[in-house]
Design a protein around this motif. Sequence first.
Motif, mmCIF file in Angstrom:
data_model
loop_
_atom_site.group_PDB
_atom_site.id
_atom_site.type_symbol
_atom_site.label_atom_id
_atom_site.label_comp_id
_atom_site.label_asym_id
_atom_site.label_seq_id
_atom_site.Cartn_x
_atom_site.Cartn_y
_atom_site.Cartn_z
ATOM 1 N N LEU A 146 0.848 -1.196 0.000
ATOM 2 C CA LEU A 146 0.000 0.000 0.000
ATOM 3 C C LEU A 146 0.882 1.244 0.000
ATOM 4 O O LEU A 146 1.606 1.508 0.960
ATOM 5 C CB LEU A 146 -0.919 -0.005 1.230
ATOM 6 C CG LEU A 146 -1.942 -1.146 1.309
ATOM 7 C CD1 LEU A 146 -2.660 -1.125 2.647
ATOM 8 C CD2 LEU A 146 -2.941 -1.051 0.162
ATOM 9 N N TRP A 161 -1.008 7.027 -1.953
ATOM 10 C CA TRP A 161 -2.449 6.839 -2.074
ATOM 11 C C TRP A 161 -3.185 7.514 -0.916
ATOM 12 O O TRP A 161 -4.221 8.140 -1.111
ATOM 13 C CB TRP A 161 -2.780 5.353 -2.113
ATOM 14 C CG TRP A 161 -2.230 4.639 -3.301
ATOM 15 C CD1 TRP A 161 -1.709 5.210 -4.427
ATOM 16 C CD2 TRP A 161 -2.144 3.230 -3.487
ATOM 17 N NE1 TRP A 161 -1.302 4.238 -5.313
ATOM 18 C CE2 TRP A 161 -1.552 3.007 -4.768
ATOM 19 C CE3 TRP A 161 -2.486 2.126 -2.726
ATOM 20 C CZ2 TRP A 161 -1.308 1.737 -5.265
ATOM 21 C CZ3 TRP A 161 -2.253 0.858 -3.217
ATOM 22 C CH2 TRP A 161 -1.674 0.667 -4.482
ATOM 23 N N TRP A 195 -9.944 3.792 3.551
ATOM 24 C CA TRP A 195 -9.884 2.348 3.747
ATOM 25 C C TRP A 195 -10.963 1.635 2.934
ATOM 26 O O TRP A 195 -10.712 0.573 2.366
ATOM 27 C CB TRP A 195 -10.050 2.019 5.234
ATOM 28 C CG TRP A 195 -8.757 2.140 5.982
ATOM 29 C CD1 TRP A 195 -8.199 3.280 6.478
ATOM 30 C CD2 TRP A 195 -7.854 1.078 6.283
ATOM 31 N NE1 TRP A 195 -6.996 2.992 7.085
ATOM 32 C CE2 TRP A 195 -6.765 1.648 6.985
ATOM 33 C CE3 TRP A 195 -7.855 -0.292 6.052
ATOM 34 C CZ2 TRP A 195 -5.688 0.896 7.443
ATOM 35 C CZ3 TRP A 195 -6.793 -1.047 6.516
ATOM 36 C CH2 TRP A 195 -5.716 -0.460 7.201
ATOM 37 N N TRP A 238 -1.538 -4.537 -8.262
ATOM 38 C CA TRP A 238 -1.473 -3.343 -7.430
ATOM 39 C C TRP A 238 -0.162 -3.267 -6.650
ATOM 40 O O TRP A 238 0.192 -2.189 -6.162
ATOM 41 C CB TRP A 238 -2.645 -3.338 -6.436
ATOM 42 C CG TRP A 238 -3.959 -3.228 -7.102
ATOM 43 C CD1 TRP A 238 -4.833 -4.254 -7.382
ATOM 44 C CD2 TRP A 238 -4.589 -2.037 -7.583
ATOM 45 N NE1 TRP A 238 -5.954 -3.777 -8.000
ATOM 46 C CE2 TRP A 238 -5.829 -2.411 -8.141
ATOM 47 C CE3 TRP A 238 -4.225 -0.684 -7.608
ATOM 48 C CZ2 TRP A 238 -6.701 -1.480 -8.704
ATOM 49 C CZ3 TRP A 238 -5.095 0.228 -8.172
ATOM 50 C CH2 TRP A 238 -6.319 -0.180 -8.704
ATOM 51 N N VAL A 269 -7.995 0.895 0.316
ATOM 52 C CA VAL A 269 -7.278 -0.207 0.964
ATOM 53 C C VAL A 269 -8.012 -1.530 0.789
ATOM 54 O O VAL A 269 -7.421 -2.538 0.374
ATOM 55 C CB VAL A 269 -7.068 0.105 2.459
ATOM 56 C CG1 VAL A 269 -6.415 -1.093 3.158
ATOM 57 C CG2 VAL A 269 -6.205 1.339 2.621
#
Length: 306
Positions: A197, A201, A216, A304, A220
Amino acid sequence: MTDLSLSNQSVAATKSAPPNEATAFRLPTQWIGVAPFFVFALMFLIMPTLYLVIGAFQTGEGGFTLDNILQLVSDPSISNSYWVSIKISFWSAIVGAFAGLALAIAIVRGGLPSWVRSATLTFSGVASNFAGLPLAFAFIATLGRVGIVTVLLRDIFNLNIYALGFNFLTTWGLIVVYLFFQIPLMVVIIVPAIDGLKKEWNEAAATLGATQWQYWRMVVIPVLFPSFLGTVILLFANAFGAIATAYAFAGPQLNIVPIKLYSQINGDVLHNPQLGYAIAFGMIVITGLANVFYIWFRTRSERWLK
């Protein structure tokens, strides 16, 4: 006087001429390093699997039959063992996945000291491989009828958990035992996904006015969901094929597929190798499908993480 153009052409023709067959051939030395892996996989994975699959469709005399496969459905004891194994694998995977995910988020993004992360990952790497007879003995020595925790509760607090109905040798007891290696395995697998992550972002979401919950929910969770779901499937397959822990923990008292398979292959009363091959074939189909879905979800998540 020497014609330089003809001389250059002859030299170029000599250089561009293909080498003869003797000088062109060379051994594929680049495969030597991975050759032991392929030999090991062929001898201990592919060939035994083919042997089981072929044996599942054979009689004791070697003839072709479908009775072994049909008996997986027609025999209530065998079909029930599959459902019990699926239940144990499902719940141990779900509980282990959520508990492991919470633990992984805490050590990666919870602001804890770095030594907590390294200690947790080290323990998880060891505990994820701690199974079989040692794990069963550890739980029995801890929470068995004469286990250390049971004795301390009885002698110090005058609390007899077994008199209150506690029984460790049940389906849910086995699920609790499986969680000891399911949760650490989840931590080991999901931590790289959480590390993927990107900080940008979160900063971009905050710049656009998103709250932490919106970040989130919209960033996420969609990014981690393929990794999470793939790991749940992997945990399911990991628990479905486990036999050493269950057999050492409860023996034949639990009607699960690995113990049923063991009874058919090595048992004195239920000895039927061909039926055992069919049971193993059913396990191969279920775990194979689980691994296919795991690879698919893992491929989606890696888009990702790059």
